[in-house]
Design a protein around this motif. Structure first.
Motif, mmCIF file in Angstrom:
data_model
loop_
_atom_site.group_PDB
_atom_site.id
_atom_site.type_symbol
_atom_site.label_atom_id
_atom_site.label_comp_id
_atom_site.label_asym_id
_atom_site.label_seq_id
_atom_site.Cartn_x
_atom_site.Cartn_y
_atom_site.Cartn_z
ATOM 1 N N LYS A 1 0.826 -1.206 0.000
ATOM 2 C CA LYS A 1 0.000 0.000 0.000
ATOM 3 C C LYS A 1 0.861 1.257 0.000
ATOM 4 O O LYS A 1 0.428 2.311 -0.473
ATOM 5 C CB LYS A 1 -0.920 0.002 1.223
ATOM 6 N N ARG A 2 2.063 1.151 0.519
ATOM 7 C CA ARG A 2 2.943 2.328 0.549
ATOM 8 C C ARG A 2 3.286 2.801 -0.859
ATOM 9 O O ARG A 2 3.458 3.996 -1.101
ATOM 10 C CB ARG A 2 4.211 2.006 1.342
ATOM 11 N N GLU B 1 0.149 4.626 -2.068
ATOM 12 C CA GLU B 1 0.060 5.919 -1.398
ATOM 13 C C GLU B 1 1.030 6.923 -2.013
ATOM 14 O O GLU B 1 0.692 8.097 -2.225
ATOM 15 C CB GLU B 1 0.331 5.756 0.094
ATOM 16 N N GLY C 1 -6.281 12.102 1.991
ATOM 17 C CA GLY C 1 -5.326 11.635 2.985
ATOM 18 C C GLY C 1 -4.545 12.813 3.518
ATOM 19 O O GLY C 1 -4.770 13.968 3.150
ATOM 20 N N TRP D 1 2.253 8.724 4.550
ATOM 21 C CA TRP D 1 0.970 9.093 3.981
ATOM 22 C C TRP D 1 -0.110 8.150 4.485
ATOM 23 O O TRP D 1 0.023 6.933 4.432
ATOM 24 C CB TRP D 1 1.028 9.043 2.458
ATOM 25 N N MET E 1 -4.056 7.185 4.051
ATOM 26 C CA MET E 1 -5.218 7.351 3.191
ATOM 27 C C MET E 1 -6.474 7.588 4.017
ATOM 28 O O MET E 1 -6.666 6.979 5.072
ATOM 29 C CB MET E 1 -5.395 6.121 2.295
#
Length: 298
Positions: free
Chosen positions: A146-147, A150, A270, A277, A279
């Motif tokens: 997910k990084r 993001e 976000g 970061w 979200m």
């Protein structure tokens, strides 16, 4: 509330402009089973727009400083070499797939330690018009994918087209649903999606009202304004204010299924905290639950 925008204005304004095309499309590849699905989506879009297609093969290197004490520097360097050899082999397999593509294309290796890889990928994306990636649902040992998404959403400055896992393209995009709010994020998403909206044969714009808001005149005016804006760019639209159903994400997805949408366009929300970061709720929920491609921008 439904409003049909006069189509005479839309039909008379299909002239070339800034939003006509994606000249360069990038996609993230990592050697997983999702690669072929992303390539299939990218090929359809690149063919439709005559785009140059750039595959970014992302590879995470182990942090030598973390492993040096336990394994020794030589052993940790061997681990890096093994990862690079596997990456090279995966890129060679993908190269044969890319050679069968009709659009112009190239493959690039993007590798770094876990802490630096997201920013490095965001840098690569900034020189493209659209980024294609997978909605991240799984976390591998030592790294949360997910990084990367993001970073693409919040650091690249580009539109991000996200494909749900195991979802091959259905067809060329025929119906698009725009989730509209009076925010800069939603405006950016619409601008980044403009070539796709012009390509679609049907575009619906919706906003989500709380159950006790009823007919909100300000929101209705916002819908009329964005519909007029899109009409001036050659996009014929229908607009509607929806009543909240459990959550904004659930409401948007329910409507997308009802109209058989091929694409959902929304702003990504976000905030940053010491370069991390996070979200927002609707953004994260859509990424976790959508079975329809998303186009997001921040």
């Amino acid at each position: 509330m439904k409003v049909d925008v006069p189509i005479t204005e839309a039909m008379n304004t299909r002239t070339s402009g800034h939003f006509d095309n994606y000249k360069n499309i990038t996609l993230q590849l990592d050697g997983s089973k999702e690669d072929e699905i992303l390539v299939a989506h990218a090929e359809i879009l690149a063919t439709a727009f005559g785009s140059h297609l750039t595959g970014l093969f992302t590879s995470i290197l182990p942090d030598i400083l973390l492993y040096a004490n336990d394994m020794g520097t030589a052993s940790s360097l061997d681990m890096v070499d093994q990862i690079r050899l596997r990456t090279t082999a995966a890129i060679e397999r993908l190269q044969s797939r890319f050679e069968r593509l009709s659009p112009l294309h190239e493959l690039r290796r993007v590798e770094d330690f876990a802490g630096w890889l997201p920013s490095l990928m965001a840098t690569e994306i900034r020189t493209s018009d659209l980024f294609i990636g997978t909605c991240p649902r799984e976390q591998e040992a030592g790294f949360d994918w997910k990084r990367l998404i993001e970073a693409a959403l919040f650091e690249s400055g580009r539109g991000v087209y996200l494909v749900p896992p195991a979802q091959p393209p259905r067809q060329a995009i025929r119906t698009a649903l725009v989730g509209w709010t009076d925010t800069k994020e939603a405006a950016r998403a619409v601008a980044e999606a403009m070539p796709l909206l012009r390509l679609a044969s049907r575009t619906k714009i919706v906003t989500v009202n709380e159950a006790d808001q009823g007919g909100n005149l300000d929101k209705n005016a916002d819908l009329a304004d964005i519909a007029t804006y899109l009409a001036r760019h050659g996009v014929e639209t229908v607009v509607e204010a929806l009543t909240l159903d459990q959550s904004v994400a659930n409401t948007l997805l329910r409507e997308a299924h009802r109209i058989s949408a091929d694409l959902l366009v929304v702003g990504a929300y976000g905030h940053s905290r010491l370069r991390e970061w996070i979200m927002g709720g609707t953004t994260a929920e859509l990424l976790e639950t959508t079975d329809i491609p998303l186009l997001m921008a921040h």
